[in-house]
Every structure is written in C-alpha cells, then in structure tokens.
Design a protein around this motif. Structure first.
Motif: not given
Length: 199
Positions: A147-168
C-alpha cells in the motif's frame, strides 16, 4: 510575377526562419521544385547564428547534482538502487510474479548485485521471497506492504517523469536516443572500472 533568368527559369523569393529559400518553376513545364541540385539556401543578412547549447556542461551539472543527492541519502535506510527496486515492485502490481532476474533486467544490474539488493530488502523486512504457485522452481519477490505510495517513496522520480511527459513526440525521440547513448557510455565505463586488471 518573378523575373526570368537567361535559362528560362522564373525565380521567386520566400523568407523562412531567417534564411531566404529560392524556389524555382520552369517556364516551359510550370512545375514547382524544391531547391535541390538547381537551388541554394542564401543566409539572410544581419541574422546572428543561434548559439549552440553546451550539452556537455549540462550533463556534468546533472551528474554533480545526482552525486549530491546520493551523498545526502547515504544516511537514510534505502539506497538509490533499493528505492528503484521498491518502485519497480510497487508499479508491477499485486498480482505480478516478480523475480530477482526481472529486477536485475529492469534496473540494469549484474546478477550478483541483484541478489545482494533483494537480500538487503529482505533484511529490512520490506519484501519476502516465496515460491511461485505455478512454477515451484521459480522464486518471486513480494512486498510486505504493497500500500506504499511509490511517489512518496521516491518523489524525485515522479517529478522527473512529469518533466519528461511535457516533451512533444519528436523531441522525446531525440532526447531518448541521446540518453540511451549516454547510459550505454556510462555502463561501459562502469564495466571497465570493475573489470579485473590483467597483469
């Protein structure tokens, strides 16, 4: 109307992105053509060349920033690799039968490093290893608390994925190809550094 050259070709000018591209049309055929063998690109006067980004310096900055994060996390319970393994297990889902070899492949580890990683997670009580109900010879790695939230465990990865998702799409392809080459270079350097010295 454009002017006709001595060769019977009507010339037209059109400005594109700071450069004048000359398109041609034959007076006899009336067919338009892209400048290929019969045309040229003329640089627009007074337009400065854009400065090339220093990608090498940016890569060095990324490596230094990553090293700083690693040093800050050394005093915590989980290493970067441990966090990545936990995220992989969480994102695989409750019903997935994840093996050590799957973790090794996902994290690009050697087999001994993967075994040591699972051992660390076992020692901390984060995972258990059980036999597969389908294939008793296969050992699966299961989370003790899924039940652990992966983004709580490793928030930096979630942030970097959000940055990557903005690429066309096209930009994402270029960046992905570049990063794959960087990763391959780093992997080769690591393999050479860890290789036994032959005397």
């Amino acid at each position: 109307m454009g002017q006709f050259s001595p060769f019977g070709i009507e010339m037209f000018g059109e400005e594109r992105s700071g450069a004048e591209r000359i398109s041609i049309r034959s007076r006899e055929t009336g067919i338009w053509g892209q400048e290929d063998d019969m045309s040229e690109t003329v640089a627009a006067e007074g337009v400065a060349e854009p400065q090339r980004p220093d990608v090498g310096a940016l890569l060095e900055s990324v490596r230094r920033a990553d090293a700083r994060i690693g040093r800050c996390r050394r005093g915590t319970s989980l290493s970067e690799t441990d966090r990545a393994a936990m995220r992989f297990l969480l994102e695989s889902g409750r019903t997935a039968e994840v093996t050590t070899s799957m973790i090794v492949a996902a994290l690009r580890l050697t087999a001994p490093s993967g075994t040591a990683l699972v051992g660390r997670l076992l020692a901390r009580g984060l995972v258990v290893v059980a036999g597969s109900p389908v294939d008793r010879r296969k050992k699966t790695v299961l989370l003790v608390d899924d039940t652990v939230n992966a983004d709580d465990l490793d928030p930096l990865t979630a942030t970097l994925r959000a940055v990557a998702d903005r690429l066309v799409f096209n930009d994402a392809r270029v960046v992905a190809g570049f990063l794959q080459e960087v990763l391959a270079t780093i992997t080769r350097a690591g393999q050479m550094a860890s290789a036994p010295v032959v005397t």
